[in-house]
Design an enzyme around this catalytic site. Structure first.
Site, PDB file in Angstrom:
ATOM      1  N   ASP A   1      -9.707   5.720  -1.093  1.00 20.29           N
ATOM      2  CA  ASP A   1      -8.749   6.405  -1.830  1.00 20.29           C
ATOM      3  C   ASP A   1      -9.387   7.121  -3.145  1.00 20.29           C
ATOM      4  O   ASP A   1     -10.618   7.218  -3.286  1.00 20.29           O
ATOM      5  CB  ASP A   1      -7.746   5.584  -2.179  1.00 20.29           C
ATOM      6  CG  ASP A   1      -7.956   4.474  -3.121  1.00 20.29           C
ATOM      7  OD1 ASP A   1      -9.213   4.356  -3.301  1.00 20.29           O
ATOM      8  OD2 ASP A   1      -7.022   3.789  -3.490  1.00 20.29           O
TER       9      ASP A   1
ATOM     10  N   TYR B   1      -5.897   5.839   5.315  1.00 21.23           N
ATOM     11  CA  TYR B   1      -6.168   4.957   4.384  1.00 21.23           C
ATOM     12  C   TYR B   1      -5.281   3.726   4.507  1.00 21.23           C
ATOM     13  O   TYR B   1      -5.902   2.392   4.227  1.00 21.23           O
ATOM     14  CB  TYR B   1      -5.787   5.451   3.024  1.00 21.23           C
ATOM     15  CG  TYR B   1      -5.464   4.546   1.727  1.00 21.23           C
ATOM     16  CD1 TYR B   1      -6.814   4.146   1.281  1.00 21.23           C
ATOM     17  CD2 TYR B   1      -4.486   4.087   1.576  1.00 21.23           C
ATOM     18  CE1 TYR B   1      -7.089   3.072   0.406  1.00 21.23           C
ATOM     19  CE2 TYR B   1      -4.369   2.818   0.584  1.00 21.23           C
ATOM     20  CZ  TYR B   1      -5.582   2.474  -0.016  1.00 21.23           C
ATOM     21  OH  TYR B   1      -5.697   1.753  -0.912  1.00 21.23           O
TER      22      TYR B   1
ATOM     23  N   GLU C   1       0.863  -1.232   0.027  1.00 20.04           N
ATOM     24  CA  GLU C   1       0.002   0.055   0.125  1.00 20.04           C
ATOM     25  C   GLU C   1       0.676   1.167   0.035  1.00 20.04           C
ATOM     26  O   GLU C   1       0.438   2.343  -0.628  1.00 20.04           O
ATOM     27  CB  GLU C   1      -1.046   0.083   1.245  1.00 20.04           C
ATOM     28  CG  GLU C   1      -2.236  -1.036   1.208  1.00 20.04           C
ATOM     29  CD  GLU C   1      -2.791  -0.979  -0.155  1.00 20.04           C
ATOM     30  OE1 GLU C   1      -3.053   0.379  -0.575  1.00 20.04           O
ATOM     31  OE2 GLU C   1      -3.427  -1.837  -0.393  1.00 20.04           O
TER      32      GLU C   1
END
Ligand code: SF4
Length: 356
Positions: A133, A115, A32
């Site tokens: 996102d 996030y 990520e």
């Protein structure tokens, strides 16, 4: 209905990605962080190299910052690599190597925002934590016909609430990945694939001809132009480079040709000559006076909201350089530069100057 259709889409189209094979907290965290602002295809080789070199949180925590930055170079946004490194060290030193499983606890770790916390909690630990996102914003705003700026309240908060409410019980991992995958592959920013879209019947934007209008993103501020000048000092086949300090505002701890931004007036007009600025760079970085020669190469690149033009000038030193305004100085040939963490722009300049 929304979740069922999305999960059906994901079951049929999910890309086989290495971090999906065994989604540990560490694997999801690394992937990520790399995927922020970066395409999957670009990330893949970096991810493979990273996991081969730092296969565990412990190995990353004990790595030197030079190794970490060196492996990250080319991906840009180096603050992400530093945050990941600092976060791993914190987990190993303070939490005995155990990543927390809830989004709230993950958010308390250095370098993990809402996030990333939601992604790790849901994908690695199957917690019902939402993620929002750019992909998720686009899909939700279009399907549910949400007007207003998703970057500002009240829509910003509502998107998080909606993303959480939509998670089907016990399926957070697949649902969140399905939402991201759908936004990346089907409901794309330009030219979404509405004709073959499984959500078409339920999509507010499609029904009302508002696909191109949603989401209502604020206009990006224009990039600020910056002129930067750098010095190429040769010693045989080697060139002089300096390593920035760890608190430098741009490219902290990375190696570069000594350089400074050209001084400008408030109106943006240069108030010094480029050659004077190159001499200033060598004084500031290495404490030396120098003769400045001709401009050798120029290139443009962008860093966050700056559009930077770098001009590389030849220079000859009158004294031996020392690390004055930087952490260290070194004389390196092209092969030795390969092993140093350098911003892509300086690597390109080095390659042009030493091979051209
Ligand atoms: Fe996106 Fe088009 Fe599908 Fe609506 S119909 S969700 S706009 S791809």
């Amino acid at each position: 209905m929304f979740a069922t259709l999305l999960l059906g889409y994901y079951a049929g189209t999910a890309r086989k990605l290495p971090w999906r094979d065994n989604p540990t907290g560490y694997a999801v965290w690394v992937s990520e962080m790399m995927l922020q602002q970066t395409q999957v295809a670009t990330v893949l080789p970096y991810y493979q190299r990273w996991m081969a070199r730092f296969p565990t949180l412990e190995s990353l925590a004990h790595a030197s910052q030079a190794d970490v930055l060196s492996l990250w170079q080319g991906l840009g946004y180096y603050a992400r690599a530093r945050a990941l490194h600092a976060g791993a060290a914190h987990v190993v030193n303070v939490r005995d190597g155990q990543l927390p499983t809830s989004a709230a606890e993950l958010r308390a770790l250095p370098g993990i925002g809402p996030y990333t916390a939601g992604a790790i909690a849901s994908i690695a630990f199957e917690q019902p934590s939402p993620i929002v996102d750019g992909n998720v914003i686009r899909v939700l705003c279009r399907v549910f016909g949400l007007a207003g700026s998703p970057m500002h309240q009240p829509l910003k908060g509502f998107l998080w609430e909606l993303a959480e409410a939509l998670i089907p019980r016990g399926q957070a991992r697949d649902f969140n990945q399905a939402l991201m995958e759908f936004g990346a592959l089907c409901c794309t920013p330009r030219s979404p694939l509405c004709q073959g879209c499984p959500l078409q019947q339920h999509c507010h934007a499609y029904k009302h001809g508002a696909v191109a209008r949603l989401p209502e993103l604020p206009e990006r501020p224009k990039a600020t132009p910056v002129v930067n000048v750098a010095a190429l000092v040769r010693r045989g086949t080697r060139v002089l480079v300096g390593q920035l300090t760890s608190d430098a505002p741009r490219w902290a701890s990375m190696w570069q040709f000594p350089n400074v931004d050209l001084t400008t007036s408030e109106a943006g007009t240069a108030t010094e000559s480029e050659t004077r600025a190159v001499a200033r760079a060598l004084e500031a970085w290495c404490g030396v006076h120098a003769d400045i020669g001709v401009r050798l190469h120029s290139l443009q690149h962008s860093v966050t909201r700056y559009r930077i033009t770098v001009h590389l000038y030849e220079a000859t030193l009158e004294e031996e350089p020392t690390a004055r305004g930087c952490q260290a100085v070194a004389w390196c040939d092209l092969g030795e530069l390969e092993s140093l963490a350098m911003p892509a722009a300086h690597r390109k300049l080095a390659s042009r100057a030493l091979t051209g």
